[in-house]
Design an enzyme around this catalytic site. Structure first.
Site, mmCIF file in Angstrom:
data_model
loop_
_atom_site.group_PDB
_atom_site.id
_atom_site.type_symbol
_atom_site.label_atom_id
_atom_site.label_comp_id
_atom_site.label_asym_id
_atom_site.label_seq_id
_atom_site.Cartn_x
_atom_site.Cartn_y
_atom_site.Cartn_z
ATOM 1 N N GLY A 429 0.824 -1.213 0.000
ATOM 2 C CA GLY A 429 0.000 0.000 0.000
ATOM 3 C C GLY A 429 0.852 1.254 0.000
ATOM 4 O O GLY A 429 2.023 1.232 0.375
ATOM 5 N N GLY A 431 0.348 5.196 1.343
ATOM 6 C CA GLY A 431 -0.507 6.124 2.072
ATOM 7 C C GLY A 431 -0.109 7.559 1.829
ATOM 8 O O GLY A 431 0.740 7.861 0.989
ATOM 9 N N GLY A 432 -0.727 8.464 2.589
ATOM 10 C CA GLY A 432 -0.459 9.884 2.411
ATOM 11 C C GLY A 432 0.944 10.290 2.814
ATOM 12 O O GLY A 432 1.441 11.316 2.391
ATOM 13 N N GLY A 434 3.727 7.821 3.017
ATOM 14 C CA GLY A 434 4.772 6.859 2.718
ATOM 15 C C GLY A 434 4.269 5.585 2.065
ATOM 16 O O GLY A 434 3.078 5.422 1.796
ATOM 17 N N THR A 435 5.228 4.659 1.828
ATOM 18 C CA THR A 435 4.943 3.370 1.211
ATOM 19 C C THR A 435 5.028 2.277 2.264
ATOM 20 O O THR A 435 5.913 2.304 3.126
ATOM 21 C CB THR A 435 5.957 3.089 0.082
ATOM 22 O OG1 THR A 435 5.910 4.164 -0.854
ATOM 23 C CG2 THR A 435 5.640 1.794 -0.629
ATOM 24 N N VAL A 436 4.117 1.285 2.194
ATOM 25 C CA VAL A 436 4.065 0.218 3.189
ATOM 26 C C VAL A 436 4.478 -1.103 2.545
ATOM 27 O O VAL A 436 3.968 -1.473 1.481
ATOM 28 C CB VAL A 436 2.653 0.089 3.797
ATOM 29 C CG1 VAL A 436 2.637 -0.981 4.896
ATOM 30 C CG2 VAL A 436 2.192 1.431 4.369
ATOM 31 N N LYS A 450 6.449 0.702 7.214
ATOM 32 C CA LYS A 450 6.082 1.941 6.528
ATOM 33 C C LYS A 450 7.329 2.793 6.304
ATOM 34 O O LYS A 450 7.984 3.225 7.251
ATOM 35 C CB LYS A 450 5.054 2.719 7.347
ATOM 36 C CG LYS A 450 4.622 4.032 6.710
ATOM 37 C CD LYS A 450 3.548 4.695 7.559
ATOM 38 C CE LYS A 450 3.124 6.022 6.958
ATOM 39 N NZ LYS A 450 2.102 6.696 7.760
ATOM 40 N N ASP A 550 -7.743 12.076 10.489
ATOM 41 C CA ASP A 550 -7.908 11.495 9.148
ATOM 42 C C ASP A 550 -8.715 10.204 9.250
ATOM 43 O O ASP A 550 -8.325 9.164 8.710
ATOM 44 C CB ASP A 550 -6.552 11.238 8.504
ATOM 45 C CG ASP A 550 -6.653 11.051 6.982
ATOM 46 O OD1 ASP A 550 -7.695 11.429 6.410
ATOM 47 O OD2 ASP A 550 -5.701 10.536 6.382
#
Length: 762
Positions: A429, A431-432, A434-436, A450, A550
């Site tokens: 995934g 996200g707003g 970073g990358t997971v 993350k 959020d």
């Protein structure tokens, strides 16, 4: 005979060679302009004048001044730059006006650019929203015409003084600007008013949204009353072909024809472009197109004396008069008299000294370079550790109370090994912040790692904030922080791995095996109740209250048992106990953002309540919080949901699967709770603790129902949905008998008793 055949073959070869040269060059007498636009090759207006269809410029002579348009895209071209590989084209301005000054004009339909070849320059353009009550949306498409990104920009203002302070600045007051992302080959724009222009209709009745080349627009307060222009210049990146420079040279389609030119990689990643070498200028795409620049004829002359300037192809040389030394240039020392008679000896001494020094350096490097590299690596990791807030995090972890486990600080090597050096196949995934990645630790634990792609100090602070927040939380419905790594340029967080996707996935993604079975009403109710319980815990049960900021279905993870886990605390805020609200930069996700927070920048716990109200509406309807595929009145789910209840149309918006699966009275209760959460004024919304109590009460009632409320006919269900609330006279409005009426009475008596007992117990 053989000689005759060879001569014919030679002539044929020459003809082919000449034909290939002609095909790759513009024909004689090609038009050099269209209106005010100069059109250099590879661009052209007619067959034989352009390299291929990509570079066709259609010259429209229907108006007084001819209008140049880009080939099949029919986009007006304003300028062509060979040196930079850029096109300047005209892009529309989308507007939405209301009130006397706006003359009730509206242009809310989608508008933008649709390109077949060239991309929007990410470094040279800005998406801009203009107005005092304005939302601007930018929807970018990739080269395959698929939606690649959606960006939002919000501009608000109230008084003239407030606007004047920011005249010329697009920081959110009257004007908002954001960068255009990479890889966009087309876009559409929309704009609308958050409050139907009501707060500013008399003074600033219009909203505007447009994409504009950087430096081509400066915000002026007068633009809020009327932005007269209907278009803005946008910068496109253009290139030749689909090959790299080497590939083009090997297959014989190399476009850099002039010998004094160089090939450059395209800025948009596809194809290449040509440029004249330094010291030359002109068109590198035609033979003889790059002409030498005679620097000696320039004004001012680059040399101290124009008589001592000598021009060469691509360069020049300045010399000094006899008896002087120097470079002869105007900058620097220029020419100076020679006074030292022992220059030769000095040069010899300097040369010998440099040789000995160089030898010593080489020998020293052989012995100490490995140690230096090791120390440099250690210092770099220490630097990253400090920059990423390591000391603060270590202090926070050491002082953490009430938890049997402490967060682990991992090394770089441990997480590289866990993710197979961050293999792209491990990405689960983005996200707003970073990358997971999915990873497996040395002890066999599967984790989510993350990688925070931060680029400035504010984002570093968000990362630190997430660690600080999560290190305080110990709740079964909040994703658990396992540890972190701070020794890299981009800091890393390690979470427990949640196996079953997000609530958003289960509500909206179809066609994937793991999400084929729709969530039942009972499961949905349990998930939102668990989420509400977790948020209530964050607001009131931890030592320092936490506002998530959020809350959305994409941040509610589900484990193998479909248990809710609230995640992604990168935007969260810690609230000191003596404060009830914070003034902060507005952050969140469009569709879920609290409108009061939107307008005032005042963040309170009730902002999370509003976002959770959107989550409830999403769960009840299985509709996305914001969708541009729906009609305009249905685009924003929260507004559409509330209006459906107010207009007795709730039955038209609910997910039909849960209506057939659940007891309608419980659905109505959750719908009314969602409506209360979505009230525009924060003080009129319930607290998160009250929301959690009500949802738990509804769950208990559903679980322990005596069956009276379940025995309701389909006709009674439909009528009940239209009535909207059982507080009305149900047997009068829907004409049902006393048995059904008494069933609903028992339901509400039971509800009140359970809520009272839950309230007393907590």
């Amino acid at each position: 005979m053989a000689m005759h055949i060879n001569l014919k073959l030679h002539k044929l070869y020459l003809m082919i060679l000449v034909a290939s040269k002609v095909a790759s060059q513009p024909m004689l007498h090609c038009p050099q302009n269209c209106g005010n636009l100069n059109i250099p090759y590879p661009f052209g207006t007619s067959k034989g004048c352009y390299m291929d269809e990509t570079f066709l410029i259609t010259c429209n002579h229907s108006s007084t001044t001819p209008i140049p348009r880009l080939g099949p895209d029919n986009i007006m071209v304003l300028n062509i730059s060979l040196d930079d590989g850029e096109l300047l084209v005209s892009s529309p301005v989308v507007h939405d006006c209301d009130g006397a000054k706006g003359n009730h004009q509206s242009s809310i339909e989608e508008k933008g650019l649709n390109l077949t070849r060239f991309s929007i320059s990410p470094s040279k353009n800005k998406f801009t929203a203009l107005g005092c009550d304005t939302v601007g949306i930018f929807m970018g498409y990739d080269k395959n015409k698929n939606r690649a990104t959606t960006l939002g920009c919000v501009a608000i203002c109230s008084t003239l003084d407030e606007i004047m302070k920011n005249n010329g600045s697009c920081g959110g007051t009257g004007c908002c600007q954001i960068s255009v992302p990479n890889g966009v080959y087309g876009f559409e724009m929309q704009t609308w008013s958050m409050n139907n222009h009501s707060p500013v209709r008399d003074s600033y009745p219009c909203n505007y949204a447009f994409c504009v080349g950087e430096g081509y627009y400066n915000f002026k307060t007068t633009n809020l009353e009327n932005l007269e222009t209907k278009s803005m210049p946008v910068v496109l990146d253009w290139a030749v072909g689909n090959q790299t420079c080497e590939e083009a040279q090997n297959i014989g389609s190399y476009a850099c024809k002039d010998k004094n030119s160089v090939c450059l990689i395209s800025t948009n990643g596809i194809g290449y472009r040509c440029k004249c070498n330094n010291g030359f200028q002109g068109n590198p795409y035609v033979h003889g197109g790059c002409q030498d620049i005679n620097e000696c004829n320039m004004k001012p002359n680059p040399c101290i004396s124009s008589k001592k300037c000598q021009n060469f192809p691509g360069s020049f040389k300045c010399s000094c008069p006899k008896g002087q030394k120097g470079d002869g240039l105007r900058d620097g020392e220029g020419c100076r008299h020679i006074n030292d008679k022992s220059i030769g000896n000095l040069i010899l001494i300097i040369g010998l000294s440099l040789s000995l020094t160089l030898l010593a350096v080489v020998v020293g490097c052989i012995n100490i370079c490995p140690q230096i590299r090791e120390r440099k690596l250690i210092k770099m990791r220490e630097s990253y550790f400090q920059k990423n807030g390591g000391l603060l995090l270590q202090q926070q972890i050491d002082s953490h109370h009430g938890s049997s486990e402490r967060a682990t600080i991992f090394t770089v090597e441990e997480l590289k090994k866990a993710t197979n050096n961050y293999d792209e196949d491990r990405i689960i995934g983005k996200g707003g912040h970073g990358t997971v990645y999915k990873g497996t630790l040395s002890d066999g634990r599967v984790v989510a790692i993350k990688k925070s792609m931060v680029s400035n100090q504010s984002e570093i602070e968000q990362f630190i904030n997430e660690v600080v927040v999560l290190s305080q939380i110990n709740h079964r419905n909040v994703v658990k922080l396992v540890g972190c790594c701070l020794e890299t340029q981009f800091p890393l967080l390690v979470y427990e791995f949640i196996t079953n996707g997000t609530l958003f996935d289960h509500l909206h993604i179809e066609g994937q095996a793991c999400y084929n079975n729709k969530l039942s009403w009972t499961t949905r109710l349990r998930i939102v109740a668990e989420t509400a319980e977790a948020l209530a815990y964050l607001h009131s049960a931890v030592s320092t209250p936490i506002i998530h900021r959020d809350v959305k279905t994409a941040n509610i993870l589900l484990d193998e048992n479909l248990t809710a886990k609230v995640s992604d605390f990168g935007a969260s805020k810690l609230v000191p106990l003596d404060q009830t609200q914070l003034t902060t930069l507005v952050q969140g996700t469009l569709g879920y953002l609290d409108p009061e927070y939107f307008q005032t920048s005042q963040l309170t716990e009730k902002s999370d309540v509003y976002s959770f109200g959107v989550v409830l509406a999403e769960v009840l309807t299985s509709k996305k919080a914001l969708s541009f595929l729906r009609p305009e009145v249905q685009r924003n789910l929260s507004m559409y949901f509330v209006s459906s209840i107010d207009e007795d149309r709730l039955d038209q918006i609910l997910d039909s699967d849960i209506v057939s699966d659940a007891n309608v009275v419980y659905i109505i209760e959750v719908a009314n709770l969602a409506k209360r959460c979505l009230r525009l004024k924060g003080q009129e919304r319930p607290s998160m603790k009250e929301v959690a109590m009500e949802l738990e009460g509804i769950r208990v009632m559903e679980k322990h129902s005596l069956g009276g409320a379940n025995n309701v006919s389909k006709e009674e269900t439909e009528c009940f949905l239209k009535v909207g609330s059982p507080t009305t006279n149900f047997n009068v409005d829907c004409g049902v008998g006393s048995s059904s009426s008494s069933a609903f009475s028992r339901f509400y008596n039971m509800q009140n008793q359970i809520l009272e007992s839950l309230g007393a117990g907590r």
